[in-house]
Design an enzyme around this catalytic site. Structure first.
Site, PDB file in Angstrom:
ATOM      1  N   ASP A  17      43.819  40.081  35.600  1.00 19.75           N
ATOM      2  CA  ASP A  17      44.429  40.591  36.827  1.00 19.75           C
ATOM      3  C   ASP A  17      44.532  42.109  36.831  1.00 19.75           C
ATOM      4  O   ASP A  17      44.494  42.764  35.791  1.00 19.75           O
ATOM      5  CB  ASP A  17      45.816  39.981  37.022  1.00 19.75           C
TER       6      ASP A  17
ATOM      7  N   GLU B 246      48.759  38.282  34.043  1.00 18.47           N
ATOM      8  CA  GLU B 246      49.479  38.799  32.870  1.00 18.47           C
ATOM      9  C   GLU B 246      50.567  39.776  33.298  1.00 18.47           C
ATOM     10  O   GLU B 246      51.621  39.861  32.661  1.00 18.47           O
ATOM     11  CB  GLU B 246      48.504  39.485  31.906  1.00 18.47           C
TER      12      GLU B 246
END
Length: 412
Positions: A84, A150
């Site tokens: 991400d 994350e």
């Protein structure tokens, strides 16, 4: 534990390096926020599928998991990369600079890989390609874990490593050990930094609610001032760190990041709210700090005639490198990078949800140099000017590949 002499994969590393760089540039130019990494996941899945790797998609919303079985039976290694990006508007001069925008917390924001997750993803894609070409050298199984969110899922959603674990990513086949890396913009290319034990902090958020008694600002004696109480609480909390925490053991931090109270200059309000973060690298210190904060908050408020509560929530656990696993695998990193380039570093008070994998199985998480050698002004992570030197990624591919082979082939 002795390692069998592994194959010489230098030609494979050289061949995959330009691909890894190309993948990284494409992912960097097309970043996606947590739980929304649809394009990134598709790119990963297509690559793993082309390698003949057994594939599961849609794990923890957008995660991708690949399983590569070696030609011989053995243990199972997990390799993790986060995929991400962040709500940061990029302002550097890279030719593959992101111009993507999205919505975050109701606002239009720029989106950028300002923490290097694009490099992690590309590196693990490269590792998958090298290992898939060398299945005959694998005694066991490799599980490639491409993890979304994350940096945290959107409000009201689950996500990240915690959800992956909840959905059984470490099971079927059961992972025996897991490895992960994080590129670092302030560590020179060619360098690997590690620490056994607590290497990144547990992150907790806290909310302190103070209740006083509203009164006119000109007559403070007729009320109970929650702002004054808040100031005393903040002062008191810092004594937990400065006078109670054994900082020769590990670092610890309590930070109040926001205070909200009052509506007008001449009114002492009825209540106040503070929010902040706690960072710890030792479980006993974490428990002590949590206990003392709750005791101190209520006691200080009572001493000044008010009331207060302290609610603490976990965000991530301690990223704890299993000391035995570190000792076992350190020779591999030293062989790959050169002993002089593998540095036993200090802990970091930043946090990583890789910790949730390590809570289940032994794990080793290390830092990979991504700073151009000689750069005296590297930009930190999570900033608009963040940059990573592509030259650092081949070592990442080598390190993760060789850790995998050495772990699985130990004693064979």
């Amino acid at each position: 534990m002795a390692f069998a002499q592994g194959p010489n994969l230098e030609d494979d590393y050289k061949a995959v390096e330009p691909k890894v760089i190309e993948w990284r540039h494409d992912i960097h130019q097309n970043p996606e926020l947590g739980n929304r990494e649809f394009r990134t996941a598709e790119k990963i899945a297509n690559h793993l599928r082309s390698l003949g790797i057994e594939l599961t998609t849609g794990v923890a919303h957008t995660g991708v998991v690949g399983v590569l079985k070696g030609n011989k039976p053995g243990k199972v290694v997990g390799l993790r990369a986060d995929i991400d990006a962040l709500p940061v508007t990029e302002r550097n001069d890279l030719p593959f600079k992101s111009t993507v925008t999205s919505e975050f917390l109701g606002e239009k924001v720029g989106v950028m890989h300002a923490c290097g997750h694009d490099t992690h993803t590309a590196i693990l894609m490269g590792v998958a390609e090298v290992l898939s070409k060398n299945k005959n050298q694998i005694n066991g199984t490799v599980k490639f874990i491409f993890q979304p969110a994350e940096e945290g899922p959107p409000p009201g959603e689950e996500g990240g490593a915690l959800l992956m674990v909840k959905e059984g990513v470490l099971k079927n086949p059961d992972v025996d050990a897991i490895f992960g890396l994080h590129i670092n913009s302030q560590t020179p290319v060619g360098t690997i930094r590690y620490k056994a034990g607590g290497t990144m902090a547990a992150a907790q958020s806290f909310t302190i609610t103070v209740k006083g008694k509203q009164s006119h600002g000109s007559q403070p004696w007729s009320g109970v001032d929650p702002i004054l109480i808040s100031a005393k609480i903040i002062d008191g909390l810092q004594t937990i760190i400065s006078r109670e925490a054994n900082l020769t053991n590990e670092a610890a931090v309590i930070t109040v990041g926001k205070i909200k109270s009052g509506v007008r200059f001449n009114i002492i309000p009825e209540s106040a709210e503070m929010i902040g973060t706690i960072r710890t690298l030792d479980y006993d210190m974490k428990d002590h700090i949590n206990k003392r904060m709750k005791e101190m908050v209520s006691t200080i408020a009572k001493a000044y005639g008010g009331e207060a509560t302290c609610e603490i929530k976990d965000a991530t656990d301690i990223t704890f490198n299993d000391p035995d696993l570190v000792a076992q695998m350190l020779p591999t990193l030293q062989r790959v990078a050169g002993k002089e380039n593998v540095v036993n570093g200090k802990a970091v008070t930043g946090a990583e949800d890789f910790s949730y994998f390590q809570r289940e199985v032994p794990g080793f998480y290390f830092f990979l140099g991504g700073m151009t050698p000689g750069n005296t002004t590297p930009y930190p992570h999570h900033t608009p000017d963040f940059k990573i030197d592509d030259a650092g990624m081949q070592l990442g591919v080598k390190a993760m590949t060789e850790l995998t082979l050495d772990y699985l082939n130990a004693g064979k």
